[in-house]
Scaffold this motif. Structure first.
Motif, short mmCIF file in Angstrom:
data_model
loop_
_atom_site.label_atom_id
_atom_site.label_comp_id
_atom_site.label_asym_id
_atom_site.label_seq_id
_atom_site.Cartn_x
_atom_site.Cartn_y
_atom_site.Cartn_z
N ILE A 830 0.84 -1.20 0.00
CA ILE A 830 0.00 0.00 0.00
C ILE A 830 0.88 1.26 0.00
N LEU A 831 1.95 1.23 0.79
CA LEU A 831 2.81 2.42 0.90
C LEU A 831 3.57 2.70 -0.40
N VAL A 832 3.86 1.67 -1.19
CA VAL A 832 4.55 1.93 -2.46
C VAL A 832 3.56 2.08 -3.60
N SER A 833 2.26 1.94 -3.31
CA SER A 833 1.24 2.09 -4.36
C SER A 833 0.11 2.99 -3.88
N GLU A 834 0.46 4.03 -3.13
CA GLU A 834 -0.57 4.88 -2.53
C GLU A 834 -1.47 5.51 -3.58
N GLN A 835 -0.90 5.83 -4.73
CA GLN A 835 -1.69 6.52 -5.76
C GLN A 835 -2.81 5.63 -6.31
N VAL A 836 -2.59 4.31 -6.28
CA VAL A 836 -3.58 3.40 -6.88
C VAL A 836 -4.30 2.58 -5.83
N TYR A 837 -4.03 2.83 -4.54
CA TYR A 837 -4.64 2.02 -3.50
C TYR A 837 -6.15 2.12 -3.54
N GLU A 838 -6.68 3.29 -3.71
CA GLU A 838 -8.13 3.46 -3.76
C GLU A 838 -8.72 2.70 -4.94
N HIS A 839 -8.00 2.72 -6.06
CA HIS A 839 -8.48 1.98 -7.24
C HIS A 839 -8.48 0.48 -6.97
N VAL A 840 -7.46 0.00 -6.25
CA VAL A 840 -7.39 -1.43 -5.92
C VAL A 840 -8.56 -1.84 -5.04
N THR A 841 -8.85 -1.06 -4.01
CA THR A 841 -9.96 -1.41 -3.12
C THR A 841 -11.30 -1.38 -3.86
N LYS A 842 -11.45 -0.43 -4.77
CA LYS A 842 -12.70 -0.39 -5.54
C LYS A 842 -12.81 -1.62 -6.45
N ARG A 843 -11.67 -2.03 -7.02
CA ARG A 843 -11.69 -3.20 -7.90
C ARG A 843 -12.00 -4.47 -7.11
N VAL A 844 -11.46 -4.55 -5.90
CA VAL A 844 -11.74 -5.72 -5.05
C VAL A 844 -13.22 -5.74 -4.67
N ALA A 845 -13.77 -4.58 -4.30
CA ALA A 845 -15.19 -4.52 -3.94
C ALA A 845 -16.08 -4.85 -5.12
N ALA A 846 -15.69 -4.38 -6.31
CA ALA A 846 -16.50 -4.62 -7.50
C ALA A 846 -16.52 -6.08 -7.92
N SER A 847 -15.55 -6.86 -7.43
CA SER A 847 -15.50 -8.27 -7.80
C SER A 847 -16.54 -9.10 -7.07
N GLN A 848 -17.20 -8.51 -6.05
CA GLN A 848 -18.18 -9.23 -5.25
C GLN A 848 -19.60 -8.98 -5.78
N PRO A 849 -20.57 -9.81 -5.36
CA PRO A 849 -21.96 -9.58 -5.78
C PRO A 849 -22.43 -8.19 -5.38
N PRO A 850 -23.32 -7.62 -6.14
CA PRO A 850 -23.75 -6.22 -5.88
C PRO A 850 -24.24 -5.97 -4.47
N GLU A 851 -24.95 -6.94 -3.88
CA GLU A 851 -25.51 -6.72 -2.55
C GLU A 851 -24.44 -6.66 -1.47
N ARG A 852 -23.22 -7.08 -1.77
CA ARG A 852 -22.15 -7.07 -0.77
C ARG A 852 -21.15 -5.93 -0.97
N GLN A 853 -21.23 -5.25 -2.10
CA GLN A 853 -20.18 -4.29 -2.46
C GLN A 853 -20.10 -3.11 -1.50
N SER A 854 -21.24 -2.54 -1.13
CA SER A 854 -21.20 -1.36 -0.26
C SER A 854 -20.66 -1.72 1.12
N HIS A 855 -21.06 -2.88 1.64
CA HIS A 855 -20.57 -3.29 2.95
C HIS A 855 -19.07 -3.55 2.91
N LEU A 856 -18.58 -4.19 1.84
CA LEU A 856 -17.15 -4.46 1.73
C LEU A 856 -16.38 -3.16 1.60
N ALA A 857 -16.89 -2.21 0.81
CA ALA A 857 -16.21 -0.93 0.66
C ALA A 857 -16.10 -0.20 2.01
N ALA A 858 -17.17 -0.28 2.81
CA ALA A 858 -17.14 0.37 4.12
C ALA A 858 -16.11 -0.30 5.03
N CYS A 859 -16.00 -1.62 4.95
CA CYS A 859 -15.01 -2.34 5.76
C CYS A 859 -13.59 -1.96 5.35
#
Length: 894
Positions: A830-859
């Protein structure tokens, strides 16, 4: 859905189907599927402790408490017993398999002791009814599962609980008769007897803990079963030989050992009586064997009127069983109650086996060395000697043991030293006579190694004149097995054991005398190399077996050096005089794995700094000199093998040598006996040459094959981990395609099912990313290596984000036992990829079913709460704590 709920619903579905389908006149195929579903549900691994789902030997099944009503319901067992009684296999055998699993449920599942006792009573009554009329037991599938069921009744329940049941007296008598019939029908029940013997051994071992006045009746039945085992095994030999059967119980090592493991409990239950029965059976056989060995006629009625070879085979086979039984009973002394009082009986039985051992060396048996029955007898004798060694030769055994009193009276072996001399003579005889019997040679050397490894037995050995003679007379001239192609691997064990004994009381003169035969081989190879003029000519003038044998011997000697002093003697002998010969051999036979494999494995052992044996003086250059030779070995082998055509046997001809080379470099880099800065300081290319060659060898293996071959995988990732931990500048100096390959392989390794590999990859990533963070351009201490990594990242900006994504997906969504290890590199990434960290977390959240994405993003948003831009231990722990909480929060909701 909760882990226990879904399987329980499937269980209810399966039981409901089994109740309704007969009334619907369903066909057998549908009934079979319902039973298979029930078996699969009861086999579910609720706590993740079953490593081998194919294993038949069940442990306790940890059924959830919610399943209690279905298990306690009397109708469940009644339903399954009914399916067994009214059907043929596979329906009946599947019903029994379900009963086996129900008999294995945890004891704490039941609501009370009375309920558990009622459940056990239903199992006992059902099995009693089957035993009364032998219903369905003529089918082998039913027979096998029924034996498993009987075995589980004592595994999961106490003897006191069984004895307290009303049907116990009848049931135990029927089980005894069933066991005796099974032992007699050994051809039918060979794979099932293990469960019955296990049942009786557990019953016997529980006797000291039995309370109450209800009789166990074991004193009535156990002696009968023990005698049935003895007589049935002896009769089986005659049947096998006379009928020419190929399925000999003595040839199935696993089944044989399973049966022998239960014998100590059965035979020692009434030891004096059973020893008397064993002696009555053994004495005529031993007398007949001794007479034949002395050249006389067969006596004692042990042989039939068949031809002499068959007659001898029967005699040897029966003695083999006797020896195995005595060995098993002696081995069980340590766990037997009242063992001290039984030592005299042990001595009487052991004296019989030593009598067999002495008779086996008679001239009349010389021609039998090639017979399969004689080799089985030799394996039995070695097994007995192993058992005797474990119990009566060691630190805890007093010289005044009653065993040695009886042995002294019967066969003249009054103490440890006398027994050790007999064992040594037997081992020496085997190594001379059974050159073509690989299994006998292997078992003999295993016994020799175990004797030398024990502190007490090793000290006893080194005092014997036979060992002093052996340390100076150990070549193929004295032990022909060393010249056998099939025994090449055994040479390493032989010389490792000899060297271990040598180093117990070592002096430079004794070491020099010990390695003199090897030095002669080195000298002859050096002479041949000088006169040959080329690698091809050397290869033509010397046999590959000679060279391979030398390096197998050297590997054994190197493995035995465990101290700085002993390693120093070996190093001073080999370097510098003999290393040019090693390189010449490697160059000449580079395409022949018969030579290269033992040579490289010797080097791999030689560079291993185990027990800190490679600690040279501060003024000594030996560590640097050793690494230079390692570099030469890697470069010489690599250049030859990479320029040759790809072999048909890609593992044996290419991958095996490559992974050994990777292991050599990994051990040399991590040995802490070389200051690697010296090489760059003085312009020595040894380090770069070795690393370049290791990378070339690794790149020559497709990533899929690296992951597919276990040893290649372990060696490769061990090297990458070492480079990332201590030699990042060397790694960063590679070209971008190579750097990308290395990181891509780490990404693939994170997904490995081998926890050790995935943890190693995570540690490597953490070290690499942490190094880059501390030294990256614009940071506090930038350097050339970090700038090189920055250039690689500029060309492939997805490298670190991809690793971070993989770790997020594994740790967040999968059940991984090494979660802590996998989470450690995430902060560094994360520290060497700070510029893209937010993009990574969004991509991880988007990989889950729609009903779980908002909860995962909050976590995921809470992961970096209170975490600063540093890799200090406290900051790392804060991140790991945050991530663990976020993971639990997300998984609790899903």
């Amino acid at each position: 859905m909760h882990r226990a709920q879904q399987p329980f619903q499937i269980l209810q579905l399966a039981l409901g189907a089994l109740q309704r389908l007969p009334g619907m006149r369903a066909d057998n195929a549908l009934l079979e599927q319902a039973l298979r579903l029930l078996v699969a549900t009861l086999s579910f691994d609720f706590v993740g402790t079953c490593l081998d789902e194919s294993a038949e030997d069940l442990g306790t099944i940890q059924i959830p408490t919610a399943w209690r009503p279905a298990v306690e319901d009397a109708g469940t067992l009644q339903l399954l017993w009914g399916y067994y009684a009214g059907n043929e296999p596979p329906l009946s055998s599947l019903a029994l398999e379900s009963l086996v699993r129900l008999a294995s449920v945890r004891r704490s599942l039941f609501s009370s002791d009375a309920v558990r006792s009622a459940f056990l009573a239903r199992l006992v009554e059902g099995s009693r009814d089957v035993l009364r009329d032998r219903r369905g037991l003529h089918h082998h599938a039913n027979y096998h599962e029924f034996c498993r069921l009987l075995g589980r009744l004592k595994t999961n329940y106490q003897l006191g609980e069984l004895v307290a049941l009303a049907p116990y007296p009848e049931w135990i008598g029927l089980v005894a008769d069933f066991t005796i019939n099974s032992l007699t029908s050994w051809q039918w029940a060979s794979g099932s007897v293990f469960y019955l013997l296990g049942l009786w051994s557990r019953l016997v071992s529980s006797m000291p803990y039995l309370k109450g006045e209800a009789p166990s009746l074991l004193d009535l039945y156990v002696p009968k079963i023990s005698r049935a085992f003895l007589t049935s095994r002896l009769e089986s030999v005659r049947t096998v030989v006379q009928d020419g059967l190929t399925d000999d119980p003595l040839d199935s090592e696993e089944q044989l050992q399973d049966q022998l493991d239960s014998l100590p409990y059965l035979f020692r239950f009434q030891y004096e009586k059973m020893a008397e029965a064993l002696t009555r059976a053994a004495d005529p056989l031993i007398a007949a064997y001794a007479s034949r060995g002395a050249g006389g006629a067969v006596a004692g009625g042990a042989a039939s009127s068949s031809s002499p070879p068959r007659d001898a085979a029967v005699l040897e086979g029966q003695l083999t069983w006797i020896v195995y039984m005595v060995g098993a009973v002696v081995r069980g002394r340590a766990s037997a109650s009242g063992a001290d009082a039984q030592e005299a009986v042990d001595g009487d039985l052991a004296a019989r086996v030593f009598g067999v051992l002495r008779a086996a060396e008679g001239p009349g048996h010389a021609a039998r060395a090639g017979a399969a029955s004689r080799r089985r007898l030799e394996l039995a004798l070695l097994s007995f000697l192993q058992s005797f060694r474990k119990v009566y030769i060691g630190e805890a055994v007093m010289h005044s043991s009653k065993v040695y009193v009886r042995l002294g009276e019967s066969v003249g072996l009054a103490d440890h030293a006398a027994v050790m001399n007999v064992i040594l003579a037997k081992m020496a005889s085997n190594l001379k006579v059974y050159c073509g019997a690989e299994e006998v040679i292997s078992a003999t050397l295993e016994l020799f190694k175990d004797l030398a490894s024990g502190y007490m037995s090793g000290k006893l050995l080194i005092k014997l004149e036979a060992i002093s003679y052996l340390l100076t007379h150990h070549t193929a001239e004295y032990f022909p097995f060393l010249a056998g192609q099939a025994n090449l691997r055994a040479r390493t064990t032989f010389y490792s054991t000899l060297a271990r004994l040598l180093f117990m009381d070592d002096t430079p003169d004794r070491f020099k005398a010990f390695v003199a035969p090897m030095q002669q081989v080195f000298d002859s190879l050096a002479t041949a190399s000088r006169s040959a003029g080329s690698p091809a000519a050397l290869r033509a003038s010397v046999s590959n077996e000679t060279v391979a044998g030398l390096f197998r011997d050297l590997r054994g000697v190197a493995a035995a050096t465990s101290t700085r002093r002993t390693y120093g003697m070996l190093f001073d002998w080999l370097y510098p005089a003999n290393f040019p010969v090693i390189l010449a051999c490697l160059e000449a036979w580079s395409g022949d794995p018969v030579v290269t494999t033992p040579l490289l494995k010797f080097v791999n052992e030689f560079v291993l700094n185990k027990s800190q044996r490679l600690i040279f003086d501060s003024s000594s250059p030996n560590g640097i000199l050793l690494f230079r030779e390692v570099s030469k070995v890697l470069v010489t082998y690599g250049n030859q093998v990479l320029s040759a055509p790809r072999p048909a046997d890609v593992y044996g001809g290419l991958y095996k040598g490559s992974w050994i080379c990777l292991s050599i470099l990994s051990r040399a880099l991590g040995g802490s006996y070389v200051n690697f800065g010296v090489f760059e300081l003085y312009g020595d290319p040894a380090l770069n040459d070795a690393l370049d060659m290791a990378v070339r060898l690794a790149l020559n293996i497709p990533l899929a094959d690296i992951l597919a071959y276990r040893k290649v995988c372990k060696a490769y990732f061990a090297l990458v981990d070492m480079l990332c931990a201590s030699h990042v500048p060397l790694l960063a100096a590679r070209d971008t395609p190579t750097f990308v390959f290395l990181l891509s392989s780490l990404d693939a390794g994170l997904k490995s099912l081998d926890v050790a590999v995935s943890s190693q990859c995570a540690a490597a990533i953490d070290n690499l990313a942490g190094y880059y963070f501390l030294h990256m351009p614009g940071g506090h201490s930038p350097n050339a290596a970090a700038r090189a990594i920055s250039e690689h990242v500029r060309q492939r900006p997805d490298l670190f984000p991809q690793l971070l994504t993989t770790l997020f997906e594994i740790v967040m969504f999968e059940d991984c036992s090494n979660m802590w290890s996998l989470s450690r590199p995430m902060l560094s990434l994360i520290l060497v990829s700070e510029q893209v960290y937010e993009h990574v977390t969004k991509r991880v959240a988007a990989s889950q079913p729609p009903e779980r994405q908002s909860h995962l993003a909050a976590c995921l948003e809470r992961v970096m709460a209170g975490v600063t831009r540093s890799l200090e231990p406290k900051n790392r722990d804060k991140f790991t704590q945050n991530f663990t909480i976020a993971r639990h929060d997300y998984r609790a909701r899903t």
